[in-house]
Design a protein around this motif. Structure first.
Motif, PDB file in Angstrom:
ATOM      1  N   ASP A   7       0.829  -1.209   0.000  1.00 15.51           N
ATOM      2  CA  ASP A   7       0.000   0.000   0.000  1.00 15.51           C
ATOM      3  C   ASP A   7       0.863   1.258   0.000  1.00 15.51           C
ATOM      4  OD1 ASP A   7      -2.324  -1.461  -0.021  1.00 15.51           O
ATOM      5  OD2 ASP A   7      -2.479  -1.518   2.169  1.00 15.51           O
ATOM      6  N   GLN A  76      -4.213  -3.170  -6.418  1.00 13.44           N
ATOM      7  CA  GLN A  76      -4.118  -3.582  -5.018  1.00 13.44           C
ATOM      8  C   GLN A  76      -4.549  -5.027  -4.764  1.00 13.44           C
ATOM      9  OE1 GLN A  76      -5.079  -0.875  -1.875  1.00 13.44           O
ATOM     10  NE2 GLN A  76      -5.098   0.897  -3.239  1.00 13.44           N
ATOM     11  N   ARG A  80      -2.110  -7.641  -2.789  1.00 13.40           N
ATOM     12  CA  ARG A  80      -2.491  -8.359  -1.568  1.00 13.40           C
ATOM     13  C   ARG A  80      -2.378  -9.872  -1.763  1.00 13.40           C
ATOM     14  NH1 ARG A  80      -6.763  -4.351  -1.646  1.00 13.40           N
ATOM     15  NH2 ARG A  80      -6.286  -2.693  -0.162  1.00 13.40           N
TER      16      ARG A  80
END
Length: 217
Positions: A7, A76, A80
């Motif tokens: 992030d 993202q 992840r």
């Protein structure tokens, strides 16, 4: 994965990602310092290497090129997935996300009319919950069970149990009658709760009939 905060990486490198998506004016070959940057063909090979086996710089360059060339609107989920499953490669992670995105919505009682795409199970992959076990012990309902059930549901009515043909048809039919009356077949237990008869309906063909005897009879 070497303690990388994806992030934070996304936030810190947002301008570069936007450029790689075509939102800026970055040159196609500019991801990092041009003097240190390998060719795109070399970077694409890193897409097929487990993410944990890449250096931090290689991960950054490989992911940036992948985001641009695959035109990921939101990188993202891929970040992840790779962070949770470092044994996956970037290409494998992208395939898994694409497969999950392509699966039909089954919220409406699971009925879509189309088979769901198979999940790509990978060694070391983390799962939120175990999938349903499709294995079921095979249950075989015998002719005796079908007949006894129908007779129970319609007490006093004759129900066909079996048909015998051939040279020994009569002997086979009479043996079935005996097994019904004496409950030698468990479906007709207890003994004498069923009546049975064998009738020759055609030359050489015998049909065994049975019926459930009510307590009142």
């Amino acid at each position: 994965m070497d303690g990388i905060d994806w992030d934070e990486w996304i936030r810190s490198d947002a301008d570069n990602i936007n450029q790689l998506r075509g939102m800026g004016r970055a040159d196609d070959t500019t991801l990092e310092d041009p003097m240190a940057r390998p060719k795109n063909s070399d970077i694409r090979e890193w897409w097929h290497t487990p993410i944990r086996d890449l250096t931090a710089s290689q991960r950054k360059q490989a992911l940036a090129l992948y985001i641009r060339e695959e035109r990921l609107a939101d990188p993202q989920p891929l970040m992840r997935l790779l962070s949770d499953n470092p044994n996956l490669s970037i290409a494998k992670g992208g395939e898994m996300l694409a497969t999950m995105a392509a699966r039909p919505d089954t919220d409406d009682d699971g009925a879509t009319g189309e088979p769901a795409a198979p999940v790509r199970w990978e060694p070391g992959m983390l799962v939120k919950e175990l999938p349903a076990d499709l294995h079921r012990a095979r249950v075989v309902i015998s002719d005796a069970q079908k007949t006894a059930r129908a007779a129970h549901e319609h007490p006093g009515r004759w129900v066909v149990y079996g048909v015998s043909d051939g040279e020994h048809a009569r002997r086979i039919a009479l043996e079935k009658v005996r097994r019904v009356v004496r409950a030698k077949t468990s479906a007709f237990a207890p003994a004498a709760s069923f009546e049975a008869q064998a009738r020759e309906v055609e030359h050489g063909r015998y049909v065994v009939f049975c019926r459930y005897v009510c307590a009142e009879q």
